[in-house]
Design an enzyme around this catalytic site. Structure first.
Site, PDB file in Angstrom:
ATOM      1  CB  VAL A   1      -3.935   1.912  -1.891  1.00 22.89           C
ATOM      2  CG1 VAL A   1      -3.993   1.198  -3.233  1.00 22.89           C
ATOM      3  CG2 VAL A   1      -3.534   3.368  -2.089  1.00 22.89           C
ATOM      4  CG  ASP A   2      -3.620  -2.829   1.137  1.00 24.76           C
ATOM      5  OD1 ASP A   2      -3.437  -3.250  -0.016  1.00 24.76           O
ATOM      6  OD2 ASP A   2      -2.746  -2.882   2.013  1.00 24.76           O
ATOM      7  CB  VAL A   3      -9.403   0.393   2.690  1.00 24.10           C
ATOM      8  CG1 VAL A   3     -10.903   0.534   2.937  1.00 24.10           C
ATOM      9  CG2 VAL A   3      -8.693   0.050   3.997  1.00 24.10           C
TER      10      VAL A   3
ATOM     11  CB  ALA B   1     -10.781  -4.522   0.405  1.00 26.69           C
TER      12      ALA B   1
ATOM     13  CG  ASP C   1      -1.736   1.237   1.372  1.00 22.89           C
ATOM     14  OD1 ASP C   1      -2.908   1.228   0.975  1.00 22.89           O
ATOM     15  OD2 ASP C   1      -1.208   2.252   1.890  1.00 22.89           O
TER      16      ASP C   1
END
Length: 427
Positions: free
Chosen positions: A206-208, A211, A178
Site C-alpha cells: 500500500v505504501d508503494v 508513492a 501499511d
C-alpha cells in the site's frame, strides 16, 4: 481577499515555449546525449523538499530524484527517519537497509522544527522549493508555518503534496501504517488460501502504491504549473490508494454486492491462471488469458483433446470446471520440472514461469538485459534500478542515500543566504 500572485519559478520542461530542435535527438536507445554534453533530465531544475518519513513519501521523492529533481530530505536531529532503525539487515554504517530502499539520490538535512531557527530554515526551504512532500498528521504543521495555507501564501507556485493514512476529514487523526491499511482496506480479506488466515502482501504494497499515486499527482501539478504559474495541494491517502488498486475485485463487488474471498493463487475470472504442481510438487505459474493460449497449452502438454472438451473449450467453462481442469493438467505436469515445462511452453506462447526466489528474479532480469541492480559507491548497499526508461531524458544515475544531516552545513549556509544563490553542488 485578493489572491497572491504567482512568483517567478525556475522553468520546468512544461514551461519551455521554444520549439524543439528536430536535429537534437538522442543518439542511444535510452537517451545518450551528444558527445561532451550531459543528458537532459525530465525534472532538471526542480527542487523537492522531502519532509516525509517511512516509505510512501520518501519513495515518491526518490522517484522524482530518479527523474532529475534535486531532493533535500529533512529529518529530525539525532534519530532521523524511523526507518533508519528498522533492521536487521543494516548497512555498514549502521543504517537499516529499509531506509536505503526509499532515499537514494537525496541530500540530508536535519532540522528540529521545535527550534525557532530550524523552523525558519524549514520555511525558507519551502519558500524556495518547487515541490514539498510531507506525511504529518493533518493540521500538525500549522504551528510551524508549514501547512499548505502558509506555504501557498509564501510560495504560490509550490506543489504541496500531503500523504495521510485515511484522509484529512474524519480519518485525520488515524495513524497510517501499511499493515493496518491492508487489513481494514480489504486486501487481506482476499489474500491467502480459502478458509485460511487472511494474509498481508509480502511487501508494504500500500505504501508503494501510494508513492506512485503521489508521484503521478505531483507530476500532473507541475505540468499545470508550467501553464499557469500556480501550484496546488496534492492529497493522497493510503486507504484510497489501496481501494483504487483493487480494480477487478472492487468492480466485481460493486457489480454484484458480494464480497470476494481469498482464492490462493487462483484467479476469480480466468482459468488456468494459477500455480500448478509439477514434479515433486514444484510449482509452475501459468497465466492462460484466452482460448488460443489454452489450446497451445494442451497441445504442448500432449493432451490436445482438452481444448475440445466441452468442459474446457471456453474460459467461462474452464472457470466453472476448474477442479477437473487442474487435475487433468497436473497429471501431465507431474512428469517434469517447472523449468523444463517453461522451456517448452514459452516458445508456444503460453505465459508461464517457475516461482522464483528474489535472487532468482534478479538473475532473470539480468539475463534479460534489464540491469536490475545499480551500485552507488563502495561500502554502500546497491540500489534496485529505476523501472523507468525515458528515451530523451533518461533517469539519473542514483547516488547513495544520505547519512543523517550529511549535507547540513552547506544547506544551512545556502538557506541563510540570498534566495537567488544557486544550490551548492551535490558532492
Amino acid at each position: 481577499m485578493p489572491q497572491p500572485q504567482p512568483q517567478p519559478h525556475r522553468p520546468s520542461a512544461d514551461a519551455d515555449t521554444e520549439p524543439a530542435d528536430p536535429t537534437a535527438t538522442a543518439t542511444g536507445p535510452f537517451g545518450a546525449a551528444p558527445p561532451g554534453e550531459p543528458p537532459a533530465r525530465a525534472l532538471e531544475g526542480i527542487l523537492v523538499a522531502d519532509f516525509s518519513r517511512v516509505l510512501a513519501g520518501p519513495l515518491a521523492a526518490a522517484t522524482l530524484a530518479d527523474l532529475g529533481a534535486e531532493v533535500i530530505k529533512v529529518e529530525r536531529p539525532g534519530t532521523g527517519d524511523d526507518t533508519r532503525a528498522w533492521g536487521p539487515p543494516f548497512a555498514a554504517d549502521g543504517t537499516a537497509a529499509y531506509f536505503d530502499a526509499a532515499n537514494r539520490s537525496k541530500r540530508g538535512l536535519a532540522l528540529d522544527l521545535g527550534d525557532p531557527d530550524d523552523a525558519a530554515a524549514a520555511r525558507e526551504l519551502a519558500r524556495r522549493a518547487d515541490v514539498l512532500i510531507e506525511n504529518f498528521r493533518p493540521g500538525s504543521l500549522a504551528k510551524y508555518g508549514l501547512d499548505h495555507t502558509a506555504t501557498r501564501a509564501a510560495n504560490p507556485g509550490l506543489v504541496h503534496c500531503t500523504i495521510t493514512g485515511f484522509g484529512s476529514v474524519a480519518g485525520a487523526g488515524l495513524p497510517g501504517y501499511d499493515f493496518v491499511v491492508q487489513a481494514v482496506g480489504g486486501l487481506m480479506s482476499i489474500t491467502g488460501e480459502p478458509g485460511g488466515t487472511p494474509l498481508k502482501a509480502g511487501v508494504a504494497l500500500v505504501d508503494v502504491l501510494t508513492a506512485k499515486d503521489a508521484a503521478t499527482g505531483i507530476l500532473a501539478a507541475l505540468h499545470h504549473r508550467g501553464r499557469t504559474g500556480q501550484g496546488q495541494l496534492v492529497e493522497v491517502n493510503l486507504l484510497s490508494s489501496l481501494l483504487g488498486s483493487l480494480v477487478n475485485q472492487a468492480s466485481g463487488h460493486l457489480a454484484t454486492g458480494n464480497d470476494p474471498g481469498p482464492m490462493g493463487n487462483r484467479h476469480p475470472s480466468i482459468a488456468p491462471y494459477e500455480t500448478l504442481a509439477c514434479r515433486d510438487g514444484q510449482l509452475l505459474a501459468v497465466a492462460v488469458g484466452n482460448d488460443r493460449q489454452f489450446r497451445a497449452l494442451a497441445q504442448t502438454l500432449g493432451v490436445p483433446e482438452l481444448a475440445d472438451d466441452v468442459r474446457f473449450a471456453r474460459n467461462q467453462d474452464r472457470v466453472q470446471n476448474r477442479t477437473d481442469l487442474i487435475k487433468a493438467l497436473e497429471n501431465r505436469l507431474a512428469t517434469d520440472t517447472p523449468r523444463n515445462w517453461a522451456a517448452r511452453l514459452t516458445p508456444a506462447s503460453v505465459p508461464c514461469g517457475p516461482v522464483n526466489t528474489l535472487s532468482e528474479a534478479l538473475e532473470l532480469a539480468a539475463r534479460l538485459g534489464l540491469d536490475p541492480v545499480t551500485p552507488v559507491g563502495e561500502g554502500r548497499i546497491p540500489q534496485v534500478t529505476s523501472p523507468l526508461r525515458l528515451s530523451g531524458t533518461p533517469v539519473s544515475q542514483p547516488a547513495a542515500p544520505p547519512r543523517l544531516d550529511e549535507h547540513g552545513t552547506p544547506l544551512r549556509t545556502w538557506l541563510s543566504g540570498p534566495a537567488d544563490r544557486p544550490l551548492p553542488p551535490h558532492m
